[in-house]
Write a protein that holds these residues in place. Sequence first.
Motif, short mmCIF file in Angstrom:
data_model
loop_
_atom_site.label_atom_id
_atom_site.label_comp_id
_atom_site.label_asym_id
_atom_site.label_seq_id
_atom_site.Cartn_x
_atom_site.Cartn_y
_atom_site.Cartn_z
N LYS A 132 47.94 37.53 46.63
CA LYS A 132 48.54 37.56 48.00
C LYS A 132 48.46 39.13 48.50
CE LYS A 132 51.59 33.71 48.59
NZ LYS A 132 53.18 33.45 48.59
N MET A 133 48.81 39.92 47.66
CA MET A 133 48.91 41.35 48.27
C MET A 133 47.60 42.01 48.54
SD MET A 133 51.98 43.04 45.85
CE MET A 133 52.00 44.64 46.82
N ASP A 134 46.43 41.61 47.99
CA ASP A 134 45.18 42.25 48.27
C ASP A 134 44.37 41.09 47.81
OD1 ASP A 134 42.73 43.25 48.62
OD2 ASP A 134 43.34 45.17 47.31
N ARG A 135 43.52 40.45 48.68
CA ARG A 135 42.79 39.23 48.23
C ARG A 135 41.61 39.82 47.59
NH1 ARG A 135 41.50 35.11 52.32
NH2 ARG A 135 43.70 35.25 53.30
N ASN A 136 41.12 41.29 47.87
CA ASN A 136 39.69 41.78 47.17
C ASN A 136 40.32 42.17 45.76
OD1 ASN A 136 38.57 41.38 49.65
ND2 ASN A 136 39.53 43.05 50.38
N ILE A 137 41.31 42.02 45.24
CA ILE A 137 41.54 42.50 44.09
C ILE A 137 40.84 41.68 42.83
CG2 ILE A 137 43.79 41.52 43.26
CD1 ILE A 137 44.76 44.19 42.54
N VAL A 138 40.17 42.21 41.87
CA VAL A 138 39.56 41.31 40.77
C VAL A 138 40.65 41.37 39.58
CG1 VAL A 138 37.39 41.53 39.52
CG2 VAL A 138 37.33 42.46 41.53
N ILE A 139 41.35 40.31 39.58
CA ILE A 139 42.21 40.00 38.66
C ILE A 139 41.46 40.37 37.24
CG2 ILE A 139 43.68 38.18 37.79
CD1 ILE A 139 44.65 39.10 40.44
N GLN A 181 50.08 50.56 21.50
CA GLN A 181 48.68 50.82 21.25
C GLN A 181 47.74 51.26 22.61
OE1 GLN A 181 47.31 47.36 18.87
NE2 GLN A 181 48.54 48.16 17.12
N GLN A 182 48.25 50.32 23.48
CA GLN A 182 47.43 50.23 24.77
C GLN A 182 47.66 51.81 25.17
OE1 GLN A 182 45.15 48.22 26.14
NE2 GLN A 182 45.40 46.83 24.46
N LEU A 183 48.95 52.16 25.35
CA LEU A 183 49.21 53.75 26.05
C LEU A 183 48.49 54.73 24.99
CD1 LEU A 183 52.85 52.96 26.61
CD2 LEU A 183 51.31 53.20 28.28
N GLN A 184 48.50 54.36 23.87
CA GLN A 184 47.98 55.44 22.94
C GLN A 184 46.47 55.40 23.19
OE1 GLN A 184 49.96 54.18 19.57
NE2 GLN A 184 51.51 56.04 19.70
N LEU A 185 45.61 54.41 23.63
CA LEU A 185 44.45 54.33 24.00
C LEU A 185 44.17 55.16 25.47
CD1 LEU A 185 43.48 50.51 22.84
CD2 LEU A 185 42.45 52.81 21.83
N GLY A 186 45.23 55.72 26.10
CA GLY A 186 45.22 56.19 27.27
C GLY A 186 45.04 55.34 28.41
N LYS A 187 45.06 54.09 28.41
CA LYS A 187 45.42 53.16 29.41
C LYS A 187 46.55 53.13 30.18
CE LYS A 187 41.94 50.31 27.19
NZ LYS A 187 41.75 48.72 26.38
N ASN A 188 46.54 53.05 31.31
CA ASN A 188 47.72 52.89 32.31
C ASN A 188 48.29 51.41 32.21
OD1 ASN A 188 47.73 55.44 32.90
ND2 ASN A 188 46.46 55.38 34.84
N VAL A 189 49.37 51.43 32.02
CA VAL A 189 49.90 49.71 31.78
C VAL A 189 50.92 49.51 32.94
CG1 VAL A 189 51.33 48.49 30.37
CG2 VAL A 189 49.50 49.94 29.27
N ALA A 190 50.78 48.37 33.89
CA ALA A 190 51.56 47.95 34.81
C ALA A 190 52.46 46.91 34.02
CB ALA A 190 50.82 47.23 35.84
N ILE A 191 53.96 47.03 34.24
CA ILE A 191 55.07 45.88 33.61
C ILE A 191 55.27 45.19 34.96
CG2 ILE A 191 57.05 45.35 32.56
CD1 ILE A 191 56.62 48.03 30.80
N VAL A 192 55.15 43.95 34.91
CA VAL A 192 55.54 43.22 36.09
C VAL A 192 56.55 42.16 35.79
CG1 VAL A 192 54.51 41.69 38.19
CG2 VAL A 192 53.08 43.40 36.85
N VAL A 241 48.74 49.21 41.04
CA VAL A 241 48.47 48.18 40.25
C VAL A 241 46.80 48.36 40.12
CG1 VAL A 241 47.78 45.90 39.84
CG2 VAL A 241 50.08 46.80 40.89
N ARG A 242 46.24 48.79 41.10
CA ARG A 242 44.56 49.04 41.01
C ARG A 242 44.44 50.29 40.02
NH1 ARG A 242 41.23 47.62 44.41
NH2 ARG A 242 41.68 46.23 46.11
N ASN A 243 45.42 51.00 39.85
CA ASN A 243 45.06 52.23 38.80
C ASN A 243 45.48 51.85 37.40
OD1 ASN A 243 44.37 55.11 38.66
ND2 ASN A 243 46.79 55.48 38.71
N CYS A 244 45.92 50.67 37.11
CA CYS A 244 46.22 50.47 35.72
C CYS A 244 44.93 49.82 35.31
CB CYS A 244 47.31 49.37 35.98
SG CYS A 244 48.99 50.40 36.27
#
Lengths: 246, 246
Positions: free
Chosen positions: A51-58, A79-90, A31-34
Amino acid sequence: MALGEVFLIPTVLQDDETALESLPINIINTVRNCQVIFTENERTTRRHLKKMDRNIVIDNFQWFTIGKIEDSILDTFSQQLQLGKNVAIVSEAGCPGIADPGQFLIAEAQKINAKIHPLVGPSSILLALMASGMNGQNFHFMGYLPVDTTERKNAIRKIESMSINDNCTFIFIETPYRNVPLVKDIISNTKPSTRLCIAANITAASENIRTKSIQDWKKEDLNYLHKQPTIFLLDGGRQYAPKSHY
Amino acid sequence: MALGEVFLIPTVLQDDETALESLPINIINTVRNCQVIFTENERTTRRHLKKMDRNIVIDNFQWFTIGKIEDSILDTFSQQLQLGKNVAIVSEAGCPGIADPGQFLIAEAQKINAKIHPLVGPSSILLALMASGMNGQNFHFMGYLPVDTTERKNAIRKIESMSINDNCTFIFIETPYRNVPLVKDIISNTKPSTRLCIAANITAASENIRTKSIQDWKKEDLNYLHKQPTIFLLDGGRQYAPKSHY
């Protein structure tokens, strides 16, 4: 620019500490990598990631809600993918793409040849099948049975007959407050020797997965299933015959 | 004496470092809590447990090989539970009970009312379905298709037709050295618009999961699949139509 990649992020099935232990440790790093998150429910996903990581910056993520699948959300996703962004689906619970609207985003990602990474996580379908002792070589998940009583009884009889003929395990779910009427319909419309697995509260401390023949279930009080998340498995096929199988 | 409990221990699908990260951290602690291990292959299970935790004392466990399922192994299994011992069941790869002989032990545990705990782990069936973008509300895993060419072609046509009629994703596997002939048979016996997902090397660094229509697969060289562990998904059903679905 290279296309972004898609990561399918499983979540817990139950909101308790035991359930949290069922997730692989690499999920939070992924997730951090997205940069972008598409979720069924932003509020629960935010809470879950914390809950999984309290240091994550939401707030470092760009958030989109899947909700109603319309062309516009598919366009945004693409579009987000075409901008080169990594996308998480939850998902709201369990594995994205399994009985879940995330599936339509994933189909879109396949269309544009984005790389898709499914992550290991809890699926009530698979966990119940593992623990059922039923046929895991041939199985059919079919979602919900019809709500109408007559149609439902017919569906149950049809499932049992297909299960016997094809030696196949059938797996289905119900809205938790309808579990008790469903299980009564199953018990009164199948053969005494047919096996039914009732798998409740999977991955929670109260997990309870039991396989019995219909004649044995008849002796039990099944009201405990009321409002408990449950999945049902039915196998009318021949049972294991040690000497002949291998 | 209280009956022992049964823990279903998933293992990696591939023998590489990436795959090891796909396992939840609670697995090794669960194994530590067992006294007895039933496994398909003692040697690979020993090596795998050592990889997960080099401090684990392998010889503290009592080991039994599942191999040929005969009455004697079921009796031994049942006796261990009756002695109050916690038993781990470990597959050669993936999740015990899914396309796997461990299923017969699990059925036995259900018969004697032992508590069974399925642990979350990698299943190529589920991971491929998640990433395929295909129908995850209705799917059927059917193991291997027939080896005989004529029977196989008939099976493929039948699968496609059921998939279209029931809007169901069909999932099947093949021995890796037969992947290329299988995929050729699929491509030449299905409609151009039918979607096929080819999911190879799941959870490995070389993981490759792609869904295309048959007409698009025809343009690709598929010899890369030779001897690669692969799972196939076929969906001839209607594709997503944004406005009408929700």
